[in-house]
Scaffold this motif. Sequence first.
Motif, PDB file in Angstrom:
ATOM      1  N   HIS A   1       0.822  -1.218   0.000  1.00 13.34           N
ATOM      2  CA  HIS A   1       0.000   0.000   0.000  1.00 13.34           C
ATOM      3  C   HIS A   1       0.858   1.271   0.000  1.00 13.34           C
ATOM      4  O   HIS A   1       0.368   2.347  -0.294  1.00 13.34           O
ATOM      5  N   ASP A   2       2.176   1.123   0.317  1.00 12.30           N
ATOM      6  CA  ASP A   2       3.036   2.311   0.386  1.00 12.30           C
ATOM      7  C   ASP A   2       3.900   2.471  -0.866  1.00 12.30           C
ATOM      8  O   ASP A   2       4.948   3.105  -0.835  1.00 12.30           O
ATOM      9  N   ASP A   3       3.447   1.907  -1.975  1.00 16.77           N
ATOM     10  CA  ASP A   3       4.176   2.053  -3.234  1.00 16.77           C
ATOM     11  C   ASP A   3       3.179   2.404  -4.340  1.00 16.77           C
ATOM     12  O   ASP A   3       2.152   1.728  -4.499  1.00 16.77           O
ATOM     13  N   ALA A   4       3.488   3.456  -5.101  1.00 13.15           N
ATOM     14  CA  ALA A   4       2.538   3.989  -6.090  1.00 13.15           C
ATOM     15  C   ALA A   4       2.210   2.984  -7.187  1.00 13.15           C
ATOM     16  O   ALA A   4       1.049   2.805  -7.569  1.00 13.15           O
ATOM     17  N   TYR A   5       3.259   2.302  -7.713  1.00 14.44           N
ATOM     18  CA  TYR A   5       2.994   1.313  -8.767  1.00 14.44           C
ATOM     19  C   TYR A   5       2.107   0.189  -8.230  1.00 14.44           C
ATOM     20  O   TYR A   5       1.137  -0.219  -8.865  1.00 14.44           O
ATOM     21  N   SER A   6       2.452  -0.347  -7.042  1.00 16.05           N
ATOM     22  CA  SER A   6       1.726  -1.507  -6.493  1.00 16.05           C
ATOM     23  C   SER A   6       0.250  -1.169  -6.278  1.00 16.05           C
ATOM     24  O   SER A   6      -0.640  -1.964  -6.607  1.00 16.05           O
ATOM     25  N   SER A   7      -0.023   0.018  -5.732  1.00 12.69           N
ATOM     26  CA  SER A   7      -1.416   0.418  -5.498  1.00 12.69           C
ATOM     27  C   SER A   7      -2.143   0.582  -6.829  1.00 12.69           C
ATOM     28  O   SER A   7      -3.287   0.146  -6.981  1.00 12.69           O
ATOM     29  N   SER A   8      -1.473   1.202  -7.777  1.00 18.18           N
ATOM     30  CA  SER A   8      -2.085   1.463  -9.079  1.00 18.18           C
ATOM     31  C   SER A   8      -2.395   0.150  -9.799  1.00 18.18           C
ATOM     32  O   SER A   8      -3.493  -0.062 -10.326  1.00 18.18           O
ATOM     33  N   GLU A   9      -1.429  -0.761  -9.779  1.00 20.33           N
ATOM     34  CA  GLU A   9      -1.617  -2.047 -10.462  1.00 20.33           C
ATOM     35  C   GLU A   9      -2.702  -2.871  -9.780  1.00 20.33           C
ATOM     36  O   GLU A   9      -3.524  -3.517 -10.444  1.00 20.33           O
ATOM     37  N   SER A  10      -2.732  -2.841  -8.436  1.00 21.17           N
ATOM     38  CA  SER A  10      -3.722  -3.652  -7.730  1.00 21.17           C
ATOM     39  C   SER A  10      -5.137  -3.181  -8.038  1.00 21.17           C
ATOM     40  O   SER A  10      -6.064  -3.986  -8.165  1.00 21.17           O
ATOM     41  N   LYS A  11      -5.309  -1.860  -8.180  1.00 28.18           N
ATOM     42  CA  LYS A  11      -6.624  -1.322  -8.554  1.00 28.18           C
ATOM     43  C   LYS A  11      -7.066  -1.931  -9.883  1.00 28.18           C
ATOM     44  O   LYS A  11      -8.215  -2.325 -10.052  1.00 28.18           O
ATOM     45  N   ILE A  12      -6.135  -1.992 -10.820  1.00 24.99           N
ATOM     46  CA  ILE A  12      -6.453  -2.566 -12.143  1.00 24.99           C
ATOM     47  C   ILE A  12      -6.770  -4.060 -11.992  1.00 24.99           C
ATOM     48  O   ILE A  12      -7.783  -4.554 -12.508  1.00 24.99           O
ATOM     49  N   PHE A  13      -5.915  -4.784 -11.274  1.00 29.52           N
ATOM     50  CA  PHE A  13      -6.162  -6.220 -11.046  1.00 29.52           C
ATOM     51  C   PHE A  13      -7.558  -6.428 -10.448  1.00 29.52           C
ATOM     52  O   PHE A  13      -8.328  -7.275 -10.902  1.00 29.52           O
ATOM     53  N   GLN A  14      -7.873  -5.649  -9.403  1.00 32.92           N
ATOM     54  CA  GLN A  14      -9.156  -5.854  -8.713  1.00 32.92           C
ATOM     55  C   GLN A  14     -10.335  -5.521  -9.623  1.00 32.92           C
ATOM     56  O   GLN A  14     -11.373  -6.179  -9.578  1.00 32.92           O
ATOM     57  N   GLY A  15     -10.148  -4.490 -10.475  1.00 32.19           N
ATOM     58  CA  GLY A  15     -11.207  -4.131 -11.430  1.00 32.19           C
ATOM     59  C   GLY A  15     -11.458  -5.260 -12.424  1.00 32.19           C
ATOM     60  O   GLY A  15     -12.612  -5.604 -12.716  1.00 32.19           O
ATOM     61  N   VAL A  16     -10.373  -5.848 -12.910  1.00 34.36           N
ATOM     62  CA  VAL A  16     -10.511  -6.934 -13.893  1.00 34.36           C
ATOM     63  C   VAL A  16     -11.190  -8.136 -13.234  1.00 34.36           C
ATOM     64  O   VAL A  16     -12.070  -8.779 -13.821  1.00 34.36           O
ATOM     65  N   LEU A  17     -10.792  -8.433 -12.004  1.00 33.21           N
ATOM     66  CA  LEU A  17     -11.397  -9.571 -11.298  1.00 33.21           C
ATOM     67  C   LEU A  17     -12.904  -9.357 -11.159  1.00 33.21           C
ATOM     68  O   LEU A  17     -13.706 -10.261 -11.409  1.00 33.21           O
ATOM     69  N   LYS A  18     -13.284  -8.144 -10.776  1.00 33.27           N
ATOM     70  CA  LYS A  18     -14.709  -7.826 -10.615  1.00 33.27           C
ATOM     71  C   LYS A  18     -15.458  -8.036 -11.922  1.00 33.27           C
ATOM     72  O   LYS A  18     -16.529  -8.635 -11.952  1.00 33.27           O
ATOM     73  N   GLU A  19     -14.854  -7.528 -13.002  1.00 35.39           N
ATOM     74  CA  GLU A  19     -15.493  -7.687 -14.329  1.00 35.39           C
ATOM     75  C   GLU A  19     -15.716  -9.154 -14.658  1.00 35.39           C
ATOM     76  O   GLU A  19     -16.650  -9.504 -15.366  1.00 35.39           O
ATOM     77  N   ARG A  20     -14.831  -9.999 -14.154  1.00 42.63           N
ATOM     78  CA  ARG A  20     -14.938 -11.440 -14.419  1.00 42.63           C
ATOM     79  C   ARG A  20     -15.819 -12.133 -13.389  1.00 42.63           C
ATOM     80  O   ARG A  20     -15.866 -13.357 -13.326  1.00 42.63           O
ATOM     81  N   GLY A  21     -16.472 -11.359 -12.524  1.00 39.28           N
ATOM     82  CA  GLY A  21     -17.345 -11.937 -11.498  1.00 39.28           C
ATOM     83  C   GLY A  21     -16.560 -12.574 -10.360  1.00 39.28           C
ATOM     84  O   GLY A  21     -17.070 -13.461  -9.659  1.00 39.28           O
ATOM     85  N   LEU A  22     -15.307 -12.136 -10.155  1.00 36.56           N
ATOM     86  CA  LEU A  22     -14.453 -12.754  -9.130  1.00 36.56           C
ATOM     87  C   LEU A  22     -14.040 -11.726  -8.074  1.00 36.56           C
ATOM     88  O   LEU A  22     -12.860 -11.486  -7.849  1.00 36.56           O
ATOM     89  N   THR A  23     -14.998 -11.088  -7.436  1.00 32.60           N
ATOM     90  CA  THR A  23     -14.670 -10.131  -6.384  1.00 32.60           C
ATOM     91  C   THR A  23     -13.789 -10.826  -5.353  1.00 32.60           C
ATOM     92  O   THR A  23     -14.143 -11.906  -4.863  1.00 32.60           O
ATOM     93  N   PRO A  24     -12.598 -10.242  -5.014  1.00 34.20           N
ATOM     94  CA  PRO A  24     -11.668 -10.931  -4.115  1.00 34.20           C
ATOM     95  C   PRO A  24     -12.299 -11.314  -2.779  1.00 34.20           C
ATOM     96  O   PRO A  24     -13.083 -10.548  -2.220  1.00 34.20           O
ATOM     97  N   VAL A  25     -11.941 -12.487  -2.290  1.00 31.40           N
ATOM     98  CA  VAL A  25     -12.446 -12.921  -0.981  1.00 31.40           C
ATOM     99  C   VAL A  25     -11.683 -12.222   0.135  1.00 31.40           C
ATOM    100  O   VAL A  25     -12.156 -12.129   1.267  1.00 31.40           O
ATOM    101  N   ILE A  26     -10.509 -11.706  -0.166  1.00 32.86           N
ATOM    102  CA  ILE A  26      -9.744 -10.944   0.826  1.00 32.86           C
ATOM    103  C   ILE A  26      -8.722 -10.062   0.103  1.00 32.86           C
ATOM    104  O   ILE A  26      -8.169 -10.461  -0.927  1.00 32.86           O
ATOM    105  N   VAL A  27      -8.512  -8.859   0.637  1.00 35.13           N
ATOM    106  CA  VAL A  27      -7.484  -7.964   0.096  1.00 35.13           C
ATOM    107  C   VAL A  27      -6.534  -7.618   1.242  1.00 35.13           C
ATOM    108  O   VAL A  27      -6.949  -7.049   2.245  1.00 35.13           O
ATOM    109  N   GLU A  28      -5.281  -8.003   1.093  1.00 33.84           N
ATOM    110  CA  GLU A  28      -4.282  -7.781   2.158  1.00 33.84           C
ATOM    111  C   GLU A  28      -3.342  -6.658   1.757  1.00 33.84           C
ATOM    112  O   GLU A  28      -2.737  -6.704   0.689  1.00 33.84           O
TER     113      GLU A  28
END
Length: 372
Positions: free
Chosen positions: A191-218
């Motif tokens: 969470h304290d790195d700009a690339y990691s936060s930015s990329e995770s937002k994209i990953f999570q968005g794609v997962l949602k689009e695929r109907g795979l809302t994460p069961v946990i976000v650490e």
Amino acid sequence: FFFSSRRRHTRSLCDWSSDVCSSDLLASVLALPALVTACTSGARVSGTGELPIGAAIALTGNASVIGQDQRIGLELAQKHFSASNPKLKLLLEDGGSDEGTATNAFRTLIGKQVVAMIGPSLSQQAFAVDPIADRAGVPVIGPSNTAKGIPQIGPFITRVSAPVSQVAPLSIAAALRLNPAIKRVAVFYAHDDAYSSSESKIFQGVLKERGLTPVIVEKTSVSDTDFQNQITDSLRQKPDLIVISALPTDGGNLVRQLRELGYRGTLVVGNGMNSPNIYPICQKHCDGLLIAQAYSPELNTPANRSFVDLYRQGGGGAVPPQFSAQAFTAYQVVAESLGKLQASLPKGQSLASLPIADLRRRLNAKIGRAHV
Ligand code: 1QQ
């Protein structure tokens, strides 16, 4: 794009223009010349006629794993463009893996009258140092800055590194192709790195689009070395896919500990772990990671063929890593833009005779801007 399952096999997915490329391919990455005014300094580049290019990359700290790859790319580019007109001189500084070291490196190099800057290694650093270069009217090419918002920092800032929005969705798609039964996804990000936060937002968005809302976000930190608590929490959720956005050292340790604590499912990781240098950190545990990257060694262009040949001759192995390729590309963009600028001058006039502010402004216009 090039999709790599670390160590096992590689194959091309599709072609994006951040590959090492000839100038016509680059045109689709870098368009719209910037029309800006620079502060007017009468200083000129040194009398030798060589034009200094600055590079501030991570030779120390967490991202030095990546900086090592970048250094090789820059050295190969120096070799490749050694006979170019105008003559270039690379000034390399350690940009470290934090904002302070990168700031010192940028200030030092800008003070040495470089015509352009390559670097820094991390988006987290770019948001701190690019505004300094932008205010000074020094063109910056980010060789590995993938977070959202980098080219928007200012008119002198561009990149040859494809943004996370273009690359990250591909590895999720590949994981689901390999294992269509995936249902439960856990996400980790620094969470304290700009690339990691930015990329995770994209990953999570794609997962949602695929109907795979994460069961946990650490949320983790780039300075973490022990991930036992977060791993225990997430493995309780019985994930069959884990998606990680982190830098090499924290990410490598996280993967190793996930495997040691019994996780056997699919692992998608992001750009921060896209280097063969992660193996000393996570050894066999990093086998089989899925990573999408914005470079294909198979790209059949004159520049890429030369780069791959030079890389092989240097004994680095058969397949150059993405970060070496992107660093080579950044140098290539500066060298080719200076060549075009030189050719546009009246006969007998040299670029080195121009006031430095004017030269930087004209070079910036030749380099152009990234769209995203
Ligand atoms: C960024 C990145 C890094 C992981 C590359 C070194 O993509 O900071 O934008």
